[in-house]
Motif scaffolding. Structure first.
Motif, PDB file in Angstrom:
ATOM      1  N   LEU A  33      -4.742   5.954 -10.019  1.00 58.03           N
ATOM      2  CA  LEU A  33      -4.779   6.572  -8.701  1.00 58.03           C
ATOM      3  C   LEU A  33      -3.688   5.964  -7.828  1.00 58.03           C
ATOM      4  O   LEU A  33      -3.550   4.734  -7.780  1.00 58.03           O
ATOM      5  CB  LEU A  33      -6.145   6.359  -8.032  1.00 58.03           C
ATOM      6  N   GLU A  37      -4.326   8.604  -3.186  1.00 60.63           N
ATOM      7  CA  GLU A  37      -5.464   9.158  -3.921  1.00 60.63           C
ATOM      8  C   GLU A  37      -6.664   8.224  -3.838  1.00 60.63           C
ATOM      9  O   GLU A  37      -7.807   8.669  -3.673  1.00 60.63           O
ATOM     10  CB  GLU A  37      -5.074   9.388  -5.379  1.00 60.63           C
ATOM     11  N   ARG A  38      -6.420   6.921  -3.964  1.00 59.86           N
ATOM     12  CA  ARG A  38      -7.497   5.943  -3.877  1.00 59.86           C
ATOM     13  C   ARG A  38      -8.152   5.979  -2.499  1.00 59.86           C
ATOM     14  O   ARG A  38      -9.387   5.929  -2.381  1.00 59.86           O
ATOM     15  CB  ARG A  38      -6.945   4.545  -4.179  1.00 59.86           C
ATOM     16  N   TYR A  41     -10.302   9.085  -2.203  1.00 53.81           N
ATOM     17  CA  TYR A  41     -11.498   8.933  -3.024  1.00 53.81           C
ATOM     18  C   TYR A  41     -12.525   8.038  -2.334  1.00 53.81           C
ATOM     19  O   TYR A  41     -13.725   8.373  -2.267  1.00 53.81           O
ATOM     20  CB  TYR A  41     -11.105   8.354  -4.386  1.00 53.81           C
ATOM     21  N   GLU A  42     -12.060   6.901  -1.802  1.00 53.32           N
ATOM     22  CA  GLU A  42     -12.972   5.975  -1.139  1.00 53.32           C
ATOM     23  C   GLU A  42     -13.568   6.597   0.126  1.00 53.32           C
ATOM     24  O   GLU A  42     -14.747   6.397   0.435  1.00 53.32           O
ATOM     25  CB  GLU A  42     -12.237   4.680  -0.778  1.00 53.32           C
ATOM     26  N   LEU A  59     -19.464   9.980 -10.451  1.00 57.05           N
ATOM     27  CA  LEU A  59     -18.054   9.925 -10.045  1.00 57.05           C
ATOM     28  C   LEU A  59     -17.399   8.622 -10.510  1.00 57.05           C
ATOM     29  O   LEU A  59     -16.276   8.627 -11.004  1.00 57.05           O
ATOM     30  CB  LEU A  59     -17.945  10.052  -8.524  1.00 57.05           C
ATOM     31  N   ILE A  63     -14.131   8.118 -13.066  1.00 59.56           N
ATOM     32  CA  ILE A  63     -12.943   7.320 -12.789  1.00 59.56           C
ATOM     33  C   ILE A  63     -12.730   6.275 -13.881  1.00 59.56           C
ATOM     34  O   ILE A  63     -11.599   6.016 -14.309  1.00 59.56           O
ATOM     35  CB  ILE A  63     -13.050   6.640 -11.410  1.00 59.56           C
ATOM     36  N   THR A 129     -10.707  16.484 -12.185  1.00 62.41           N
ATOM     37  CA  THR A 129     -11.474  15.524 -11.392  1.00 62.41           C
ATOM     38  C   THR A 129     -11.280  15.766  -9.906  1.00 62.41           C
ATOM     39  O   THR A 129     -12.251  15.836  -9.133  1.00 62.41           O
ATOM     40  CB  THR A 129     -11.059  14.086 -11.748  1.00 62.41           C
ATOM     41  N   PHE A 130     -10.028  15.907  -9.472  1.00 64.55           N
ATOM     42  CA  PHE A 130      -9.764  16.078  -8.042  1.00 64.55           C
ATOM     43  C   PHE A 130     -10.152  17.469  -7.554  1.00 64.55           C
ATOM     44  O   PHE A 130     -10.481  17.636  -6.377  1.00 64.55           O
ATOM     45  CB  PHE A 130      -8.300  15.768  -7.735  1.00 64.55           C
ATOM     46  N   LEU A 133     -13.678  16.948  -6.824  1.00 73.35           N
ATOM     47  CA  LEU A 133     -13.826  16.173  -5.590  1.00 73.35           C
ATOM     48  C   LEU A 133     -13.624  17.055  -4.361  1.00 73.35           C
ATOM     49  O   LEU A 133     -14.294  16.887  -3.338  1.00 73.35           O
ATOM     50  CB  LEU A 133     -12.822  15.009  -5.574  1.00 73.35           C
ATOM     51  N   LEU A 150      -7.526  16.422  -0.184  1.00 74.38           N
ATOM     52  CA  LEU A 150      -7.892  16.382  -1.602  1.00 74.38           C
ATOM     53  C   LEU A 150      -7.336  17.596  -2.334  1.00 74.38           C
ATOM     54  O   LEU A 150      -6.867  17.496  -3.473  1.00 74.38           O
ATOM     55  CB  LEU A 150      -9.420  16.338  -1.744  1.00 74.38           C
TER      56      LEU A 150
END
Length: 255
Positions: A33, A37-38, A41-42, A59, A63, A129-130, A133, A150
């Motif tokens: 990531l 991106e990180r 995600y957080e 999730l 990852i 994955t994204f 998300l 995202l």
């Protein structure tokens, strides 16, 4: 004359650098990531823990799976270095020559390096994955700004995937100067090695704007070869697109 029997103890070069254990692990595993991106995600996980806590472990597991996949790919020989592999010596120059030589040989899947093929599958997994998300962000009521961010990251990954096909097509174009074809082949090696292309971030917003405008159009059937669609799409675009049309549409290839 006496023989010098001095013994040397091998020292890990990493001891001379200020690298933490966590950073070393990240270097070994490869970056799955980007910092942006990180962060996205957080930020999303904050809302997921509040609205759908049962999905947190799912999730995090996904990852971890991406991390393991990236780690496995990272262990394959670098495409930018000289290696003595089972089939013989491989260098970046030989890879470039092979790409140009085999582009007219039909399906080139088996001609591509294993790292390139595996990396493509990894990017597809990351896109899925994204994309999930993005949908989850809408469902848990996250801010629209986060959902859009995202979505943009997902689309940018898709453009990276498309860039691979663009490079392969350019390399296959025998009408182009060999110097350019070799430069594009080197750019493709860099993309395969890092699964990132430095030009994507700058062109992604423009391509997304074009695609968004195109999705709003209904085809106007006739004999104008898409002129009305192009005009309607251009009305929705910004000045950068207008300047591109003015400067480049006179070129046959662009047109």
């Amino acid at each position: 004359m006496t023989e010098d029997k001095t013994e040397f103890t091998q020292v890990d070069i990493s001891q001379f650098y200020d690298i933490t254990e966590e950073e070393t692990e990240q270097q070994d595993d490869g970056i799955i990531l980007t910092p942006n991106e990180r962060a996205l995600y957080e930020e999303l996980m904050v809302y997921v823990r509040q609205k759908e806590p049962e999905r947190v472990e799912i999730l995090e597991s996904r990852i971890r799976d991406l991390n393991q996949l990236a780690s496995a790919i990272a262990r394959f020989p670098s495409l930018l270095e000289r290696h003595d592999i089972p089939g013989g010596i491989r260098t970046p120059q030989l890879l470039i020559d092979s790409l140009i030589k085999h582009q007219n040989s039909g399906d080139t899947t088996l001609q591509l390096p294993s790292k390139a093929t595996l990396g493509k599958g990894y990017i597809v997994s990351k896109i899925h994955t994204f994309s999930s998300l993005t949908s989850l962000s809408q469902r848990v009521g996250a801010p629209e700004k986060l959902t859009q961010a995202l979505q943009l990251e997902t689309i940018t990954m898709m453009f990276t995937l498309m860039a691979e096909d663009v490079y392969l097509n350019l390399i296959n174009d025998a009408m182009q100067p060999m110097e350019f074809r070799r430069e594009w082949a080197l750019a493709l090696l860099l993309l395969w090695e890092h699964r990132n292309d430095q030009t994507i971030e700058s062109v992604a917003p423009v391509l997304q704007s074009v695609w968004s405008a195109r999705r709003k159009l209904a085809p106007a059937f006739g004999t104008m070869m898409g002129t009305s669609e192009l005009l309607l799409m251009s009305i929705q675009m910004d000045e950068q697109w207008i300047q591109f049309i003015k400067q480049k549409m006179g070129e046959q290839g662009v047109s």
